[in-house]
Design an enzyme around this catalytic site. Structure first.
Site, PDB file in Angstrom:
ATOM      1  N   GLY A 193      -0.741  -7.974   0.243  1.00  0.00           N
ATOM      2  CA  GLY A 193      -0.785  -7.708  -0.962  1.00  0.00           C
ATOM      3  C   GLY A 193      -0.038  -6.403  -1.310  1.00  0.00           C
ATOM      4  N   GLN A 209       3.485   1.009  -4.941  1.00  0.00           N
ATOM      5  CA  GLN A 209       4.045   0.989  -3.634  1.00  0.00           C
ATOM      6  C   GLN A 209       5.543   1.032  -3.509  1.00  0.00           C
ATOM      7  OE1 GLN A 209       0.950  -1.767  -2.104  1.00  0.00           O
ATOM      8  NE2 GLN A 209       1.090  -0.615  -0.259  1.00  0.00           N
ATOM      9  N   CYS A 258      -2.897  -0.645   5.201  1.00  0.00           N
ATOM     10  CA  CYS A 258      -1.990  -0.727   3.843  1.00  0.00           C
ATOM     11  C   CYS A 258      -0.613  -0.445   4.298  1.00  0.00           C
ATOM     12  CB  CYS A 258      -2.556   0.721   2.977  1.00  0.00           C
ATOM     13  SG  CYS A 258      -1.465   0.644   1.596  1.00  0.00           S
ATOM     14  N   LEU A 259       0.503  -1.080   3.489  1.00  0.00           N
ATOM     15  CA  LEU A 259       1.797  -0.890   4.034  1.00  0.00           C
ATOM     16  C   LEU A 259       2.312   0.458   3.826  1.00  0.00           C
ATOM     17  CD1 LEU A 259       3.204  -4.256   2.304  1.00  0.00           C
ATOM     18  CD2 LEU A 259       3.185  -3.728   4.864  1.00  0.00           C
ATOM     19  N   HIS A 288      -8.359  -3.469  -3.376  1.00  0.00           N
ATOM     20  CA  HIS A 288      -7.550  -2.680  -2.891  1.00  0.00           C
ATOM     21  C   HIS A 288      -5.966  -2.351  -3.768  1.00  0.00           C
ATOM     22  CE1 HIS A 288      -5.274  -1.255   0.946  1.00  0.00           C
ATOM     23  NE2 HIS A 288      -4.153  -1.263   0.111  1.00  0.00           N
ATOM     24  N   GLU A 289      -5.576  -3.520  -4.221  1.00  0.00           N
ATOM     25  CA  GLU A 289      -4.443  -3.428  -4.940  1.00  0.00           C
ATOM     26  C   GLU A 289      -4.655  -2.527  -6.310  1.00  0.00           C
ATOM     27  OE1 GLU A 289      -1.842  -3.783  -3.204  1.00  0.00           O
ATOM     28  OE2 GLU A 289      -2.672  -5.055  -1.628  1.00  0.00           O
ATOM     29  N   HIS A 339      -4.858   1.043  -5.971  1.00  0.00           N
ATOM     30  CA  HIS A 339      -3.484   1.522  -5.906  1.00  0.00           C
ATOM     31  C   HIS A 339      -3.189   1.840  -7.270  1.00  0.00           C
ATOM     32  CE1 HIS A 339      -1.886   1.510  -1.837  1.00  0.00           C
ATOM     33  NE2 HIS A 339      -2.036   0.355  -1.883  1.00  0.00           N
TER      34      HIS A 339
HETATM   35 NI    NI Z   1      -2.509  -0.946   0.201  1.00  0.00          NI
END
Ligand code: NI
Length: 172
Positions: A46, A51, A93-94, A135-136, A139
């Site tokens: 995701g 991000q 998370c990235l 989660h996304e 963000h």
């Molecule tokens: Ni994330």
């Protein structure tokens, strides 16, 4: 299509509330394509536009990480219509390299948004898909998964994060 740089925790864009998308123009189409490529290459399941340092309400999700075309979700202005139950599961998370923690999320959600053809899409999700979508969407509201942990846990994580960030910077 091109891969974009993923910004990391501490960058101000990650804590901003992202702006809605009112017009799906070429810039948004390109952003979505770049996000899909960036997510697949990371690899991740995701990604949210903040991000890649674009404060707009767009997310991409693909539990198959590019293996199955019909699992790719590109969602504009996603909104949670319903949430139900609870589940605990590990998340990473990235933008938060090297940290994996258990996070409490609803067990089932219903999400509404738009695809790139301006068609409304409604997804009823459970398990991992519900977790990733939530989660996304977090963000887009300036929230990272570690913001959902207890203050004590967050404080303990800070030192680990500093070390992880130094490591990933070292990698270039
Ligand atoms: Ni994330």
């Amino acid at each position: 299509m091109s891969k974009r740089e993923i910004i990391k925790i501490g960058h101000p864009t990650l804590s901003q509330k992202a702006e809605p998308i009112n017009n799906i123009n070429q810039e948004i189409v390109d952003l979505a394509k770049d996000m899909v490529e960036t997510m697949h290459q990371a690899p991740g399941i995701g990604l949210a536009a903040p991000q890649v340092n674009v404060s707009r309400r767009l997310i991409t999700v693909d539990l198959s990480v590019g293996e199955k075309k019909d699992e790719l979700i590109v969602m504009i202005n996603p909104e949670i219509l319903e949430e139900e139950g609870e589940m605990i599961g590990e998340e990473g998370c990235l933008s938060v390299p090297g940290i994996y923690e258990k996070v409490l999320r609803p067990a089932r959600i219903v999400v509404r948004g738009y695809n790139l053809d301006e068609q409304e899409i409604i997804i009823e999700a459970r398990d991992l898909l519900a977790r990733v979508l939530y989660h996304e969407i977090d963000h887009l509201n300036g929230k990272l998964f570690i913001d959902r942990l207890s203050p004590l846990k967050r404080r303990l994580l800070k030192n680990r994060l500093k070390k992880e960030m130094a490591k990933s910077e070292g990698k270039g």
